[in-house]
Structure formats: C-alpha cells, structure tokens
Design a protein around this motif. Structure first.
Motif, mmCIF file in Angstrom:
data_model
loop_
_atom_site.group_PDB
_atom_site.id
_atom_site.type_symbol
_atom_site.label_atom_id
_atom_site.label_comp_id
_atom_site.label_asym_id
_atom_site.label_seq_id
_atom_site.Cartn_x
_atom_site.Cartn_y
_atom_site.Cartn_z
ATOM 1 N N ASP A 113 0.837 -1.197 0.000
ATOM 2 C CA ASP A 113 0.000 0.000 0.000
ATOM 3 C C ASP A 113 0.874 1.250 0.000
ATOM 4 O O ASP A 113 2.075 1.182 0.271
ATOM 5 N N PRO A 114 0.273 2.426 -0.265
ATOM 6 C CA PRO A 114 1.053 3.666 -0.190
ATOM 7 C C PRO A 114 1.652 3.863 1.199
ATOM 8 O O PRO A 114 0.992 3.635 2.218
ATOM 9 N N ASN A 115 2.909 4.283 1.219
ATOM 10 C CA ASN A 115 3.569 4.633 2.473
ATOM 11 C C ASN A 115 3.124 6.038 2.883
ATOM 12 O O ASN A 115 2.795 6.851 2.019
ATOM 13 N N PRO A 116 3.079 6.337 4.189
ATOM 14 C CA PRO A 116 2.711 7.699 4.591
ATOM 15 C C PRO A 116 3.579 8.777 3.957
ATOM 16 O O PRO A 116 3.138 9.907 3.759
ATOM 17 N N HIS A 117 4.828 8.437 3.647
ATOM 18 C CA HIS A 117 5.748 9.382 3.025
ATOM 19 C C HIS A 117 6.418 8.739 1.821
ATOM 20 O O HIS A 117 6.759 7.564 1.856
ATOM 21 N N LYS A 118 6.618 9.521 0.770
ATOM 22 C CA LYS A 118 7.526 9.081 -0.288
ATOM 23 C C LYS A 118 8.948 9.236 0.230
ATOM 24 O O LYS A 118 9.269 10.197 0.934
ATOM 25 N N GLU A 119 9.809 8.294 -0.130
ATOM 26 C CA GLU A 119 11.227 8.391 0.197
ATOM 27 C C GLU A 119 12.001 8.397 -1.112
ATOM 28 O O GLU A 119 12.028 7.399 -1.837
ATOM 29 N N ILE A 120 12.622 9.517 -1.412
ATOM 30 C CA ILE A 120 13.398 9.656 -2.643
ATOM 31 C C ILE A 120 14.680 10.408 -2.300
ATOM 32 O O ILE A 120 14.636 11.566 -1.876
ATOM 33 N N GLY A 121 15.794 9.733 -2.443
ATOM 34 C CA GLY A 121 17.076 10.344 -2.130
ATOM 35 C C GLY A 121 17.863 9.495 -1.150
ATOM 36 O O GLY A 121 17.639 8.296 -1.013
ATOM 37 N N ALA A 158 8.241 -13.709 8.010
ATOM 38 C CA ALA A 158 9.340 -12.780 7.750
ATOM 39 C C ALA A 158 9.834 -12.142 9.047
ATOM 40 O O ALA A 158 9.070 -11.903 9.990
ATOM 41 N N VAL A 159 11.121 -11.835 9.069
ATOM 42 C CA VAL A 159 11.760 -11.125 10.165
ATOM 43 C C VAL A 159 12.218 -9.774 9.642
ATOM 44 O O VAL A 159 12.897 -9.706 8.600
ATOM 45 N N ARG A 160 11.845 -8.694 10.323
ATOM 46 C CA ARG A 160 12.298 -7.367 9.903
ATOM 47 C C ARG A 160 13.788 -7.235 10.200
ATOM 48 O O ARG A 160 14.246 -7.502 11.308
ATOM 49 N N ILE A 161 14.572 -6.819 9.197
ATOM 50 C CA ILE A 161 16.006 -6.651 9.398
ATOM 51 C C ILE A 161 16.445 -5.197 9.273
ATOM 52 O O ILE A 161 17.575 -4.862 9.636
ATOM 53 N N ALA A 162 15.561 -4.311 8.768
ATOM 54 C CA ALA A 162 15.934 -2.910 8.600
ATOM 55 C C ALA A 162 14.683 -2.044 8.646
ATOM 56 O O ALA A 162 13.591 -2.474 8.249
ATOM 57 N N GLN A 163 14.875 -0.821 9.128
ATOM 58 C CA GLN A 163 13.773 0.142 9.205
ATOM 59 C C GLN A 163 14.354 1.549 9.077
ATOM 60 O O GLN A 163 15.569 1.744 9.154
ATOM 61 N N SER A 164 13.463 2.521 8.861
ATOM 62 C CA SER A 164 13.901 3.912 8.792
ATOM 63 C C SER A 164 12.853 4.796 9.447
ATOM 64 O O SER A 164 11.750 4.351 9.766
ATOM 65 N N GLU A 165 13.206 6.042 9.603
ATOM 66 C CA GLU A 165 12.280 6.997 10.203
ATOM 67 C C GLU A 165 11.022 7.150 9.358
ATOM 68 O O GLU A 165 9.917 7.284 9.870
ATOM 69 N N GLY A 166 11.184 7.099 8.046
ATOM 70 C CA GLY A 166 10.058 7.330 7.159
ATOM 71 C C GLY A 166 9.299 6.091 6.747
ATOM 72 O O GLY A 166 8.213 6.190 6.170
ATOM 73 N N CYS A 167 9.848 4.897 7.027
ATOM 74 C CA CYS A 167 9.216 3.652 6.574
ATOM 75 C C CYS A 167 9.664 2.518 7.494
ATOM 76 O O CYS A 167 10.846 2.167 7.509
ATOM 77 N N VAL A 168 8.728 1.941 8.234
ATOM 78 C CA VAL A 168 9.112 0.961 9.253
ATOM 79 C C VAL A 168 9.602 -0.343 8.646
ATOM 80 O O VAL A 168 10.508 -0.990 9.188
#
Length: 242
Positions: A113-121, A158-168
C-alpha cells in the motif's frame, strides 16, 4: 567469502527480473561476473516469458515505477508473482529490491500500500538486531538510496532486518535464503542519474524527498559503502544456496 570463491565452489546461475530499462543490476552485475555466475534475465518490457524455476540458483527481482497492484495495466505481474512464489517454495535464494521486495511480499499474501511518506534520495536505514545467526546482520545505520512511494506488510514468517524513520518495513528476511529490501544498495552514479532522468517528475517537495542536485551530489564514498553492503548480502544468500 569473496565473490570469486563463491563462483568457483558452486558454479552458480543467477536469473534477474527487470521491469524497466533504466533499473538494471547496477553494482550487482560486476559481483556476479566476478563470482563466475552464468547470468540470464527476463526483461518484462521486451518479453514476459519466464524460465523454469529449477534453472537457476539465485533470483534477483529488480525495481520499477509500477505498483505491485497494477495488474490491470501490467497483466504479467500475476505470472511474475506466482513465479516468485514457486521459486521461494523450491528453497532457491531470492533477493528483491524496492518493487522486487514488494513483489516478494505480495506473492506471499502480504499487502502492499502507499507509504505515509515518499522516500526519494539518500536517507539513513537502521538495522534491527536479531540474535539468530541465520538472519543477515544489517549495520546499525547506513545512508541508503531510496526511490519509493509504497510499502509492504511483512509476509508470513518474515523477520524485519531494517527500518527507517520514514518507513518501518525497510527490509525483511524469510528463512535463510530470501531477503527483501525497500531501498537500493546496488545504486551507482550511472544508475542514479538514469532513474532521476526517467522519474524526475516524482521529485515533488516532501519530508523525505531530496532535490535532484542533492541526490546526484552524493560523494563516491557513499556509493562505495552501499555497494559493499550489497556484496555482503549477495555472499550471505549464496552461502545458503543449494
């Protein structure tokens, strides 16, 4: 294990799925060639034919601007998702990048689904610690290249191995041999320029959207760092193949 050592020991075959001409293997290609892989490819913008799932040892699913949910526009997405599911069921090592990670998740029944924020860069991605030695140990932080507007739920098992401020959900692993990454570690200066050239219209102001000059102004050291990490992931998956 070095890429050359993997190739000589296992004489492996890699197949990759490419969705648009401007999102190719990037730094993955020299790693595979250095390992002595036989490389084959399905380019959906040229042909939708898919190989026998038993014909290779590593599947790499690349990115693209379309959505996993765009089956009406791109009917081959249905066959691609079933193909990915079949390959995973065989126990073959699979790496999905951006759209590729979303396709793995979707093929296993998870929502995209759409993420709350686009991440580009270029934005930091943080590893999620795991005490399981079978799970890839992602670094605590790396400045990774992003270009996405959607995200996935974690597929079953699945096991989460990485996350970011803008996308869990930035990265996940299933079993010992399937990894999905929402971000791009294969990006080179050439591939960054290509995606900017073809998708410039997406560079609209946003919390996690950098301007073109900032994206393309990244130093070579930043590309080198993410490419080394991609090498580590490829070695990890190949150690678990067969």
């Amino acid at each position: 294990m070095t890429s050359k050592g993997v190739g000589r020991l296992k004489n492996m075959r890699a197949h990759f799925l490419q969705h648009v001409p401007f999102e190719g293997l990037g730094s993955i290609e020299p790693w595979l060639k250095g390992a002595g892989f036989e490389i084959s490819c399905t380019r959906f913008f040229e042909s939708t034919g898919l190989p026998d799932p038993a014909a290779f040892d590593l599947l790499i699913v690349m990115g693209g601007p379309m959505s996993v949910n765009d089956e009406d526009r791109f009917p081959w997405l249905r066959d691609e998702k079933q193909f990915i599911r079949n390959v995973i069921d065989r126990g073959t090592s699979v790496l999905g990048i951006c759209l590729g990670a979303q396709l793995i998740a979707g093929s296993l029944g998870a929502s995209v689904d759409p993420n709350p924020h686009k991440e580009i860069g270029w934005f930091p991605v943080h590893g999620v610690p795991s005490g399981d030695s079978r799970v890839f140990h992602f670094p605590s932080s790396v400045e990774a290249f992003h270009w996405h507007g959607e995200t996935f739920d974690l597929p079953p098992g699945a096991v989460r191995i990485a996350q970011s401020e803008g996308c869990v959900n930035q990265g996940f692993q299933i079993g010992a041999s399937v990894i999905g990454l929402q971000f791009h570690l294969e990006t080179t200066p050439e591939s960054a320029r290509a995606i900017v050239s073809h998708c410039r219209d997406e560079l609209q102001p946003g919390r996690y959207v950098q301007p073109e000059a900032e994206i393309l102004g990244a130093p070579q050291e930043r590309y080198d760092a993410i490419n080394r990490l991609m090498d580590e992931i490829l070695s990890f998956l190949c150690d678990r193949s067969g």
